[in-house]
Design an enzyme around this catalytic site. Structure first.
Site, PDB file in Angstrom:
ATOM      1  N   ARG A  76       0.773  -1.163   0.008  1.00 26.70           N
ATOM      2  CA  ARG A  76       0.052  -0.070   0.035  1.00 26.70           C
ATOM      3  C   ARG A  76       0.743   1.184  -0.067  1.00 26.70           C
ATOM      4  NH1 ARG A  76      -4.220   0.218   4.755  1.00 26.70           N
ATOM      5  NH2 ARG A  76      -5.287  -1.407   3.859  1.00 26.70           N
ATOM      6  N   ARG A 145      -2.137   6.975   9.721  1.00 28.20           N
ATOM      7  CA  ARG A 145      -2.063   6.369   8.256  1.00 28.20           C
ATOM      8  C   ARG A 145      -2.354   7.587   7.419  1.00 28.20           C
ATOM      9  NH1 ARG A 145      -4.512   1.035   8.225  1.00 28.20           N
ATOM     10  NH2 ARG A 145      -3.539   0.031  10.031  1.00 28.20           N
ATOM     11  N   LYS A 216      -4.397   1.558  14.887  1.00 30.62           N
ATOM     12  CA  LYS A 216      -4.201   2.395  13.831  1.00 30.62           C
ATOM     13  C   LYS A 216      -4.830   3.810  14.154  1.00 30.62           C
ATOM     14  CE  LYS A 216      -6.652  -0.307  11.018  1.00 30.62           C
ATOM     15  NZ  LYS A 216      -7.498  -1.030  10.244  1.00 30.62           N
ATOM     16  N   LYS A 218      -6.279   7.332  12.170  1.00 34.63           N
ATOM     17  CA  LYS A 218      -6.541   8.135  10.705  1.00 34.63           C
ATOM     18  C   LYS A 218      -7.100   9.733  11.053  1.00 34.63           C
ATOM     19  CE  LYS A 218      -8.050   3.634   8.896  1.00 34.63           C
ATOM     20  NZ  LYS A 218      -8.917   2.721   8.507  1.00 34.63           N
ATOM     21  N   CYS A 437     -15.435  -2.341  -0.838  1.00 40.12           N
ATOM     22  CA  CYS A 437     -14.105  -2.698  -0.338  1.00 40.12           C
ATOM     23  C   CYS A 437     -13.398  -3.725  -1.104  1.00 40.12           C
ATOM     24  CB  CYS A 437     -13.888  -3.187   1.044  1.00 40.12           C
ATOM     25  SG  CYS A 437     -14.692  -4.865   1.448  1.00 40.12           S
ATOM     26  N   CYS A 443      -8.303 -10.345   0.660  1.00 39.14           N
ATOM     27  CA  CYS A 443      -8.478 -10.003   2.031  1.00 39.14           C
ATOM     28  C   CYS A 443      -8.637 -11.135   3.024  1.00 39.14           C
ATOM     29  CB  CYS A 443      -9.488  -9.024   2.325  1.00 39.14           C
ATOM     30  SG  CYS A 443      -9.732  -8.439   4.013  1.00 39.14           S
ATOM     31  N   CYS A 482     -16.977  -7.982   5.112  1.00 40.60           N
ATOM     32  CA  CYS A 482     -17.049  -8.167   6.690  1.00 40.60           C
ATOM     33  C   CYS A 482     -17.410  -6.662   7.374  1.00 40.60           C
ATOM     34  CB  CYS A 482     -15.621  -8.871   7.097  1.00 40.60           C
ATOM     35  SG  CYS A 482     -14.271  -7.462   7.412  1.00 40.60           S
ATOM     36  N   CYS A 486     -14.392  -1.458   5.793  1.00 41.96           N
ATOM     37  CA  CYS A 486     -13.333  -0.419   4.945  1.00 41.96           C
ATOM     38  C   CYS A 486     -13.889   0.511   3.801  1.00 41.96           C
ATOM     39  CB  CYS A 486     -12.398  -1.674   4.480  1.00 41.96           C
ATOM     40  SG  CYS A 486     -11.482  -2.656   5.442  1.00 41.96           S
TER      41      CYS A 486
HETATM   42 FE1  SRM Z   1      -9.305  -1.678   6.032  1.00 45.32          FE
HETATM   43  C1  SRM Z   1      -8.187  -4.310   7.480  1.00 45.32           C
HETATM   44  C2  SRM Z   1      -8.368  -2.891   3.024  1.00 45.32           C
HETATM   45  C3  SRM Z   1     -10.020   1.452   4.579  1.00 45.32           C
HETATM   46  C4  SRM Z   1     -11.021  -0.552   8.597  1.00 45.32           C
HETATM   47  N1  SRM Z   1      -8.514  -3.318   5.553  1.00 45.32           N
HETATM   48  C5  SRM Z   1      -7.802  -4.347   6.476  1.00 45.32           C
HETATM   49  C6  SRM Z   1      -7.017  -5.291   5.607  1.00 45.32           C
HETATM   50  C7  SRM Z   1      -5.665  -4.848   5.719  1.00 45.32           C
HETATM   51  C8  SRM Z   1      -7.401  -6.677   6.039  1.00 45.32           C
HETATM   52  C9  SRM Z   1      -6.386  -7.379   7.021  1.00 45.32           C
HETATM   53  O1  SRM Z   1      -6.183  -6.714   8.111  1.00 45.32           O
HETATM   54  O2  SRM Z   1      -5.894  -8.494   6.871  1.00 45.32           O
HETATM   55  C10 SRM Z   1      -7.676  -5.005   4.035  1.00 45.32           C
HETATM   56  C11 SRM Z   1      -6.795  -5.448   3.079  1.00 45.32           C
HETATM   57  C12 SRM Z   1      -7.461  -6.113   1.884  1.00 45.32           C
HETATM   58  C13 SRM Z   1      -6.763  -5.947   0.670  1.00 45.32           C
HETATM   59  O3  SRM Z   1      -6.654  -7.353   0.147  1.00 45.32           O
HETATM   60  O4  SRM Z   1      -6.284  -5.189   0.059  1.00 45.32           O
HETATM   61  C14 SRM Z   1      -8.196  -3.613   4.240  1.00 45.32           C
HETATM   62  N2  SRM Z   1      -9.133  -0.670   4.169  1.00 45.32           N
HETATM   63  C15 SRM Z   1      -8.950  -1.532   3.161  1.00 45.32           C
HETATM   64  C16 SRM Z   1      -9.156  -0.817   1.818  1.00 45.32           C
HETATM   65  C17 SRM Z   1      -7.919  -1.194   0.897  1.00 45.32           C
HETATM   66  C18 SRM Z   1     -10.262  -0.986   1.440  1.00 45.32           C
HETATM   67  C19 SRM Z   1     -10.651  -0.325  -0.138  1.00 45.32           C
HETATM   68  O5  SRM Z   1     -11.248  -1.109  -0.777  1.00 45.32           O
HETATM   69  O6  SRM Z   1     -10.467   0.600  -0.485  1.00 45.32           O
HETATM   70  C20 SRM Z   1      -8.937   0.782   2.533  1.00 45.32           C
HETATM   71  C21 SRM Z   1      -7.342   0.988   2.613  1.00 45.32           C
HETATM   72  C22 SRM Z   1      -7.328   2.500   2.973  1.00 45.32           C
HETATM   73  C23 SRM Z   1      -5.897   3.146   2.747  1.00 45.32           C
HETATM   74  O7  SRM Z   1      -5.491   3.353   1.711  1.00 45.32           O
HETATM   75  O8  SRM Z   1      -5.275   3.296   3.863  1.00 45.32           O
HETATM   76  C24 SRM Z   1      -9.261   0.582   3.737  1.00 45.32           C
HETATM   77  N3  SRM Z   1     -10.266   0.239   6.516  1.00 45.32           N
HETATM   78  C25 SRM Z   1     -10.542   1.193   5.780  1.00 45.32           C
HETATM   79  C26 SRM Z   1     -11.513   1.946   6.181  1.00 45.32           C
HETATM   80  C27 SRM Z   1     -12.246   3.427   5.586  1.00 45.32           C
HETATM   81  C28 SRM Z   1     -11.315   4.634   6.007  1.00 45.32           C
HETATM   82  O9  SRM Z   1     -10.380   4.381   6.712  1.00 45.32           O
HETATM   83  O10 SRM Z   1     -11.619   5.643   5.697  1.00 45.32           O
HETATM   84  C29 SRM Z   1     -11.955   1.420   7.435  1.00 45.32           C
HETATM   85  C30 SRM Z   1     -13.092   2.123   8.474  1.00 45.32           C
HETATM   86  C31 SRM Z   1     -12.686   3.199   9.278  1.00 45.32           C
HETATM   87  C32 SRM Z   1     -12.005   2.764  10.604  1.00 45.32           C
HETATM   88  O11 SRM Z   1     -10.711   2.608  10.342  1.00 45.32           O
HETATM   89  O12 SRM Z   1     -12.787   2.666  11.435  1.00 45.32           O
HETATM   90  C33 SRM Z   1     -11.143   0.307   7.632  1.00 45.32           C
HETATM   91  N4  SRM Z   1      -9.601  -2.157   7.841  1.00 45.32           N
HETATM   92  C34 SRM Z   1     -10.524  -1.619   8.764  1.00 45.32           C
HETATM   93  C35 SRM Z   1     -10.415  -2.397   9.791  1.00 45.32           C
HETATM   94  C36 SRM Z   1     -11.395  -2.558  11.040  1.00 45.32           C
HETATM   95  C37 SRM Z   1     -10.526  -1.705  12.281  1.00 45.32           C
HETATM   96  C38 SRM Z   1     -11.357  -1.328  13.552  1.00 45.32           C
HETATM   97  O13 SRM Z   1     -11.222  -0.135  14.255  1.00 45.32           O
HETATM   98  O14 SRM Z   1     -12.258  -2.108  13.848  1.00 45.32           O
HETATM   99  C39 SRM Z   1      -9.664  -3.736   9.867  1.00 45.32           C
HETATM  100  C40 SRM Z   1      -9.320  -4.760  10.689  1.00 45.32           C
HETATM  101  C41 SRM Z   1      -8.345  -4.383  11.864  1.00 45.32           C
HETATM  102  O15 SRM Z   1      -7.811  -3.362  11.801  1.00 45.32           O
HETATM  103  O16 SRM Z   1      -8.297  -5.471  12.781  1.00 45.32           O
HETATM  104  C42 SRM Z   1      -9.121  -3.533   8.349  1.00 45.32           C
HETATM  105 FE1  SF4 Z   2     -11.340  -6.944   4.217  1.00 49.11          FE
HETATM  106 FE2  SF4 Z   2     -13.373  -6.607   5.809  1.00 49.11          FE
HETATM  107 FE3  SF4 Z   2     -11.936  -4.529   4.983  1.00 49.11          FE
HETATM  108 FE4  SF4 Z   2     -13.596  -5.647   3.270  1.00 49.11          FE
HETATM  109  S1  SF4 Z   2     -14.078  -4.721   5.194  1.00 49.11           S
HETATM  110  S2  SF4 Z   2     -11.260  -5.015   2.774  1.00 49.11           S
HETATM  111  S3  SF4 Z   2     -13.599  -7.855   3.704  1.00 49.11           S
HETATM  112  S4  SF4 Z   2     -11.280  -6.343   6.279  1.00 49.11           S
END
Ligand code: SRM
Ligand code: SF4
Length: 575
Positions: A76, A145, A216, A218, A437, A443, A482, A486
């Site tokens: 990333r 981030r 994390k 943000k 997402c 993922c 899930c 994201c």
């Molecule tokens: Fe996310 C984890 C993809 C934005 C909340 N996110 C992941 C992981 C890394 C899975 C993992 O931990 O193994 C995913 C990788 C998937 C893949 O194969 O690429 C993933 N997140 C993404 C992306 C690529 C989604 C997308 O389709 O665009 C976004 C990358 C953003 C970036 O460039 O940095 C992405 N993730 C977000 C957002 C939206 C935002 O930030 O505006 C959220 C919700 C906001 C938040 O953080 O509350 C988000 N991602 C999560 C979470 C849940 C965090 C939590 O507090 O519960 C996880 C899981 C974790 O952290 O344990 C996670």
């Molecule tokens: Fe993966 Fe869940 Fe984030 Fe979708 S919402 S990219 S399934 S961790």
């Protein structure tokens, strides 16, 4: 922090890692195709996730074979405000062909992701990204981030200042460890390149210390008249307050976050809370104070409740603010009364204020690839090489070409059309405002399909909306594989969240403005019934909406019980 409490294992990994080194460098050159569990955690801080191809795993299982993992890495790139050059985009596209899975992904936080990079190419990949003056450092991990910012490239002081602030914050909050250079960049030639990745170069981490943050963190910068960054979903939202075309300061909004675990009641999505006002001169120090409070008091025992939103929930905003003031070193005034009232997704042609134009290109779910119907990757390459536009990645996984001369507009459109890329006026509102997402197959946390499922559902929704005469409505549909959220599904008009194999929770009642959480309408809805469920609600909306009420406002006003009882009758009558 209580000494009797047991810290989460990740805390131990960080602490003993010698500022994110661990044994990553040693493992990088061994013969294995993957890293051990501790290093997997550390790799995140360097901007890469160890994954495996879940399609391949599933296929092996279906054949009765053992599910040997086909390891690969997601890489990333962190891009403050999503601002990059044509050269940089071209290089990332080349990388996806050379060492990725031939696709490039724009993320929901204005970043770029490569998927399918094998371990032996990982160092080359990260080096190449640094060579083009971008960085993967802190794109993931328990740190600040990618700092988001409203991407509209208007050449007005307020937009330029906001982008500068995003870059300033990103620099200020970047980790300072030299581990990143040592592991990935040591054989690069110039010091200059190292500095891009390090954001400094000191051995110690003055802001983060040896265990970084509990989770994390943000940050996003937005405007009252342009909430494209979804200001209420960040740990730290900075809402620019504009008077006489000048940013006079920022409302500091704290404790937003989307992720939740339905089985754990202690977890929940939350909207950020306006805490104080900070002038442009104060804002970096206030942001730093917020992060330090989270660093020192955030939960380090249970990662499920370690985000800032839980600390604020436990303490209450008043106590939290008092602690921030203590760290900042003085009282902070209350936030201004202004709030968000519009969103600008920048799609289509716009004059940018200096005689040039920008074009907002909607990219479905951010995936840049070539296939039979559409050669988006080739189109982007040709546009970049022909016009060398500036590029802005958007919070909706799309992109803007900036600095285009008026006389080049037709040719740019012709290039897109030649490659089967739809122009903005050919894209329905429902598709334009949708986002999914990544989910399967990369993922590791996905329960259902998302990016691969939503386009087909949008096809069906387009038909239903046209049938009801609702095609011109603007509302957000966001899907995730899930409950982690994201694609920010918990403040959208329609949220579709993967819940069990091929089943989704349907949420309704948020809105495009992003200032309200939605609520569960139905749970465990089979994938092939989702659009029929929504079509019934659209029929009710068509019949009972009040004036120009939006879909989300209608659902919020009616409430879920009322909608459920109406749609049940409707569906029975339809049978
Ligand atoms: Fe996310 C984890 C993809 C934005 C909340 N996110 C992941 C992981 C890394 C899975 C993992 O931990 O193994 C995913 C990788 C998937 C893949 O194969 O690429 C993933 N997140 C993404 C992306 C690529 C989604 C997308 O389709 O665009 C976004 C990358 C953003 C970036 O460039 O940095 C992405 N993730 C977000 C957002 C939206 C935002 O930030 O505006 C959220 C919700 C906001 C938040 O953080 O509350 C988000 N991602 C999560 C979470 C849940 C965090 C939590 O507090 O519960 C996880 C899981 C974790 O952290 O344990 C996670
Ligand atoms: Fe993966 Fe869940 Fe984030 Fe979708 S919402 S990219 S399934 S961790």
């Amino acid at each position: 922090m209580s000494e009797t409490k047991k810290l989460s294992p990740v805390e131990g990994i960080k602490e003993s890692s010698d500022f994110l080194r661990g044994s990553v460098a040693q493992e990088l050159v061994d013969e294995n195709d993957h890293f051990n569990k501790d290093n997997m955690q550390l790799l995140k801080f360097h901007g890469t996730y160890q994954q495996d191809d879940r399609d391949a795993r599933g296929a092996a299982r279906a054949k009765g074979g053992k599910s040997a993992k086909a390891y690969m890495f997601m890489v990333r790139t962190r891009i403050p405000g999503g601002k990059l050059t044509s050269d940089q985009l071209l290089a990332e596209i080349d990388l996806c062909d050379e060492i990725g899975n031939t696709t490039l992904r724009i993320t929901s936080r204005q970043g770029l992701q490569l998927h399918g990079v094998v371990k032996e190419n990982l160092q080359r990949c990260i080096q190449r990204i640094n060579e083009i003056q971008l960085s993967t450092l802190a794109a993931c991990g328990d740190v600040e981030r990618n700092v988001m910012c409203s991407p509209a490239p208007y050449k007005t002081p307020v937009y330029l200042e906001a982008q500068e602030m995003a870059e300033r914050l990103a620099d200020h909050l970047a980790p300072r460890t030299r581990a990143y250079h040592e592991i990935w960049l040591k054989d690069l030639e110039t010091e200059e390149k190292e500095l891009v990745a390090s954001g400094g170069g000191e051995e110690v981490e003055p802001l983060y210390g040896p265990t970084y943050l509990p989770r994390k963190f943000k940050t996003g910068i937005g405007f009252t008249f342009d909430n494209y960054v979804d200001i209420y979903t960040h740990d730290l939202g900075l809402l620019a307050i504009v008077r006489d075309d000048k940013i006079v300061g920022y409302n500091v909004i704290v404790g937003g976050g989307q992720g939740t675990t339905p089985s754990a009641e202690k977890t929940f999505p939350a909207l950020g809370k306006p805490m104080c006002f900070a002038t442009p001169e104060q804002v970096v120090d206030v942001a730093t104070a917020v992060i330090k409070v989270q660093r020192d008091f955030g939960n380090r025992e249970d990662r499920k409740v370690a985000r800032l939103k839980y600390l604020i929930h436990d303490w209450g905003l008043e106590k939290f603010k008092a602690k921030v003031e203590e760290y900042y070193g003085g009282p902070l005034p209350p936030p201004e009364a202004e709030d968000v009232h519009a969103v600008n997704d920048c799609v289509g042609w716009h004059e940018q204020g200096d005689g040039k134009w920008f074009y907002g290109l909607n990219i479905e779910n951010g995936r840049i690839k070539d296939d039979e119907q559409m050669q988006l990757k080739s189109a982007l390459r040709e546009v970049c090489r022909r016009f060398w536009p500036g590029i802005k990645l958007t919070p909706h996984q799309s992109l803007l070409f900036t600095d285009i001369a008026g006389e080049d507009k037709a040719e740019l459109e012709a290039i897109l059309k030649k490659h089967g890329v739809k122009l903005s006026e050919e894209i329905s509102n429902v598709r334009r405002w949708s986002m999914a997402c990544v989910a399967w197959p990369t993922c590791g946390l996905s329960i259902t399909e998302s990016e691969r499922a939503l386009p087909g559902m949008i096809d069906q929704l387009e038909t239903e909306l046209a049938r009801l005469g609702l095609s011109s409505e603007q509302f957000t549909v966001r899907m995730t594989g899930c409950p982690n959220g994201c694609a920010r599904p918990y403040n959208s008009d329609v949220g579709l969240v993967g819940r069990a194999k091929d089943k989704y929770t349907v949420f309704l009642g948020g809105r495009l403005l992003g200032d309200r959480l939605n609520t569960i309408y139905k749970d465990h809805v089979p994938a092939d019934e989702v659009t029929a469920e929504l079509a019934a609600v659209f029929a009710y909306f068509k019949q009972d909406r009040a004036g120009g009420e939006s879909f989300g406002d209608f659902c919020h006003r009616k409430g879920m019980d009322d909608i459920r009882s109406w749609t049940e009758e409707y569906q029975q009558a339809e049978v």
